[in-house]
Design an enzyme around this catalytic site. Structure first.
Site, mmCIF file in Angstrom:
data_model
loop_
_atom_site.group_PDB
_atom_site.id
_atom_site.type_symbol
_atom_site.label_atom_id
_atom_site.label_comp_id
_atom_site.label_asym_id
_atom_site.label_seq_id
_atom_site.Cartn_x
_atom_site.Cartn_y
_atom_site.Cartn_z
ATOM 1 N N SER A 130 1.066 -0.714 0.006
ATOM 2 C CA SER A 130 0.129 0.477 0.090
ATOM 3 C C SER A 130 0.937 1.115 -0.069
ATOM 4 C CB SER A 130 -0.519 0.198 1.003
ATOM 5 O OG SER A 130 -1.325 1.031 1.013
ATOM 6 N N TYR A 142 -0.952 -0.822 10.120
ATOM 7 C CA TYR A 142 -1.141 -1.184 9.035
ATOM 8 C C TYR A 142 -0.381 -0.441 8.201
ATOM 9 C CZ TYR A 142 -3.618 -0.878 4.630
ATOM 10 O OH TYR A 142 -4.010 -1.404 2.858
#
Ligand code: NAP
Length: 239
Positions: A130, A142
């Protein structure tokens, strides 16, 4: 590599980017093994692609998936993942572990187990990380899992030269994940999952090391690399 008639494993194939990648690879002639947790959504993708569905919770470990493989994959797309948004101090210890287990531990363990076969096949690994790998406020854990995945991919690329390795850094992508996360911004506008799938298919074909989708976000990665303090200031200012 060319994917036609090769066995490709796609994790997180029951939804969003993984589903789009499965449809794309099937269109390019790959034989598919598809994994996810939801049996009905996974079966729908399996029927549309002629793939084999293996239901498995990768946060619990990778053995069930490894046992269900019908052969030696030449292409592995590590895509299954989840996120959590909010202040780091408000996360529970269990939430931290769950993110690391799915987003980082599972792809690392799967790669470790499948690497000998990938070397023999002169295959290809794709890691769906990401743009958060650069560090996003409110998504610290994350971000850490995705940065870890990127570092792991960079190391495997050097350690296993017989195997192509692509890291994908998407910005916002229009999937159920984004809806669950409550993304409401119009800039940057979320890209479609089939656009990400197209970029992944192209990267596998050409052996590209890293792909940022949409491409203009590459600028963020360059600023992050050259001037991390400026990147942090700009990120605080513009989100
Ligand atoms: N959407 C975005 O804006 C965006 C941006 C950057 C990166 N990404 C990354 O792209 C990847 C795919 O995300 P997406 O947006 O396509 O999300 P999605 O539509 O929610 O799909 C996530 C997939 O991961 C699977 N999965 C979730 N938990 C699992 C578990 N414990 N064990 C096995 N499989 C599990 C899901 O399976 P079930 O549904 O069957 O449980 C589903 O197939 C993720 O790694 C995400 O971090 C997404």
């Amino acid at each position: 590599m060319k994917v036609a008639d090769r066995l490709a494993l796609v994790t997180g194939a029951s939804s969003g980017i993984g589903r789009a990648v499965a449809l794309r690879l099937a269109g390019d002639g790959a034989r598919l093994v598809l994994t996810g947790r939801d049996p009905e959504r996974l079966q729908e993708v399996a029927e549309r692609t002629g793939g084999k569905a293996v239901v498995a919770d990768l946060a619990e470990g990778v053995d069930a998936l490894l046992d269900g493989l019908p052969g030696r994959p030449a292409l592995v797309v590590h895509n299954a993942g989840t996120g959590a948004a909010g202040p780091l101090e408000e996360m529970t210890s269990a939430q931290v572990d769950a993110l690391i287990d799915l987003n980082l531990r599972a792809p690392v363990q799967l790669t470790r187990a499948l690497l000998p076969g990938l070397r023999a096949e002169r295959g290809h690994l794709v890691f769906v990380a990401s743009i958060a790998a650069l560090g996003v406020a409110g998504e610290a854990v994350y971000s850490a899992t995705k940065a870890g995945l990127r570092g792991f991919a960079d190391a495997v690329r050097i350690e296993a030269p017989e195997v192509g390795v692509t890291t994908v850094l998407p910005g916002a992508v229009d999937t159920p994940y984004l809806a669950r996360r409550g993304y409401e911004r119009t800039i940057p506008r979320p890209v479609r999952s089939d656009k990400v799938a197209e970029e992944i298919a192209r990267a596998v074909r050409r052996g590209t090391s890293e792909v940022v989708v949409p491409r203009w976000l590459t600028l963020g990665a360059k600023v992050h690399g050259a001037a991390p303090t400026l990147f942090a200031k700009a990120s605080r200012r513009f989100g």
